[in-house]
Design a protein around this motif. Structure first.
Motif, PDB file in Angstrom:
ATOM      1  N   GLN A 125      -1.407   4.934   6.602  1.00  0.00           N
ATOM      2  CA  GLN A 125      -2.424   4.058   7.169  1.00  0.00           C
ATOM      3  C   GLN A 125      -1.811   2.740   7.646  1.00  0.00           C
ATOM      4  O   GLN A 125      -2.227   2.165   8.655  1.00  0.00           O
ATOM      5  CB  GLN A 125      -3.511   3.768   6.138  1.00  0.00           C
ATOM      6  CG  GLN A 125      -4.754   3.097   6.721  1.00  0.00           C
ATOM      7  CD  GLN A 125      -5.443   3.959   7.760  1.00  0.00           C
ATOM      8  OE1 GLN A 125      -5.694   5.143   7.534  1.00  0.00           O
ATOM      9  NE2 GLN A 125      -5.738   3.386   8.914  1.00  0.00           N
ATOM     10  N   THR A 128      -0.408   3.273  11.038  1.00  0.00           N
ATOM     11  CA  THR A 128      -1.473   3.374  12.031  1.00  0.00           C
ATOM     12  C   THR A 128      -2.093   2.017  12.322  1.00  0.00           C
ATOM     13  O   THR A 128      -2.306   1.639  13.478  1.00  0.00           O
ATOM     14  CB  THR A 128      -2.548   4.359  11.546  1.00  0.00           C
ATOM     15  OG1 THR A 128      -1.936   5.633  11.295  1.00  0.00           O
ATOM     16  CG2 THR A 128      -3.636   4.533  12.579  1.00  0.00           C
ATOM     17  N   LEU A 134       0.135   6.173  15.543  1.00  0.00           N
ATOM     18  CA  LEU A 134      -0.434   7.448  15.131  1.00  0.00           C
ATOM     19  C   LEU A 134      -1.958   7.402  15.237  1.00  0.00           C
ATOM     20  O   LEU A 134      -2.569   6.363  15.020  1.00  0.00           O
ATOM     21  CB  LEU A 134      -0.058   7.771  13.673  1.00  0.00           C
ATOM     22  CG  LEU A 134       1.404   8.016  13.351  1.00  0.00           C
ATOM     23  CD1 LEU A 134       1.566   8.223  11.843  1.00  0.00           C
ATOM     24  CD2 LEU A 134       1.941   9.220  14.105  1.00  0.00           C
ATOM     25  N   SER A 135      -2.536   8.542  15.555  1.00  0.00           N
ATOM     26  CA  SER A 135      -3.991   8.672  15.573  1.00  0.00           C
ATOM     27  C   SER A 135      -4.359  10.051  15.049  1.00  0.00           C
ATOM     28  O   SER A 135      -3.504  10.936  14.924  1.00  0.00           O
ATOM     29  CB  SER A 135      -4.549   8.475  16.990  1.00  0.00           C
ATOM     30  OG  SER A 135      -4.008   9.437  17.891  1.00  0.00           O
ATOM     31  N   ALA A 159      -0.905  14.617  12.898  1.00  0.00           N
ATOM     32  CA  ALA A 159      -1.306  13.415  13.628  1.00  0.00           C
ATOM     33  C   ALA A 159      -0.983  13.595  15.102  1.00  0.00           C
ATOM     34  O   ALA A 159      -0.401  14.606  15.518  1.00  0.00           O
ATOM     35  CB  ALA A 159      -0.588  12.184  13.077  1.00  0.00           C
ATOM     36  N   THR A 161       0.656  11.350  18.496  1.00  0.00           N
ATOM     37  CA  THR A 161       1.322  10.154  18.994  1.00  0.00           C
ATOM     38  C   THR A 161       1.490  10.296  20.500  1.00  0.00           C
ATOM     39  O   THR A 161       1.219  11.357  21.075  1.00  0.00           O
ATOM     40  CB  THR A 161       2.685   9.930  18.301  1.00  0.00           C
ATOM     41  OG1 THR A 161       3.181   8.629  18.632  1.00  0.00           O
ATOM     42  CG2 THR A 161       3.684  10.989  18.710  1.00  0.00           C
TER      43      THR A 161
END
Length: 213
Positions: A125, A128, A134-135, A159, A161
């Protein structure tokens, strides 16, 4: 490739963000981690090439107005990369492994580096939130391995990217362990299209701290 290189370095953890560091005495202003590395034979066997070790320096002015002191925390980030073949992108350095050594900042038996309390979920986290690299992060699995003589958990995430304007689905592996006066954080990233999990786990198991000169 700038965003992907940011991902490789995004666990340059800011060890001086905790307000508790204000308890430091005036004589203890600098904390520097011993660098970590990967056993060269293990790295050669996986095809990952070392891209150097960088310092990450965090400084804070702490204390009341007129009586502040500068506290400096120096973390070490060693990065490895691997060239992989991806459709539409061709041959690109998309395999990344980073090992971060960050000082525990221990005073009178208490540890003030917030990394000590971070779970693997929190570490991902942090990447992110701070760097936006990252999503759509989702936990996939976890396993136990031994890193620097200590059994610890490796968590695998799925994830997304962005590389050269294209969204790439990746797997991210994260682990953390304390070794002596430092915390070690290992992060491996690779495209979901390619199976690099065994190589990343090999690199994590082969972390050496302090690094051999």
């Amino acid at each position: 490739m700038r965003r992907h290189r940011l991902l490789a370095l995004s666990l340059i953890l800011l060890a001086a963000t905790s307000g508790c560091l204000g308890l430091l005495s005036s004589g203890a202003t600098t904390f520097e981690a011993a660098p970590a590395d990967v056993n060269s034979a293990a790295a050669d066997g996986t095809g990952f090439e070392k891209n150097g070790t960088r310092d990450s320096v965090a400084t804070r002015e702490l204390g009341p107005a007129g009586a502040t002191e500068t506290v400096k925390v120096v973390s070490k980030v060693t990065t490895y990369e691997k060239t992989l073949e991806i459709p539409l992108l061709g041959s690109t350095r998309l395999g990344v492994f980073s090992v971060v050594s960050t000082p525990a900042v221990e005073i009178a038996g208490q540890t003030f580096n917030p990394v000590g309390d971070y779970s693997n979920d929190r570490l991902v986290q942090t990447i992110t939130d701070r760097f936006g690299t990252l999503s759509n992060v989702e936990r996939v699995s976890e396993r136990q391995i031994v890193v620097s003589g200590t059994e610890t958990t490796v968590t695998k995430y799925a994830a997304t990217t962005t590389v050269e304007g294209r969204e790439i689905d990746v797997f991210v592996h994260v682990t953390k362990v304390r070794d002596g006066e430092d915390f070690l954080v290992g992060v491996g990233v690779y495209p979901q299209q390619l199976d690099q999990e065994s190589e990343i786990l090999t690199l994590m198991r082969a972390i050496e701290h302090p690094a051999e000169s």
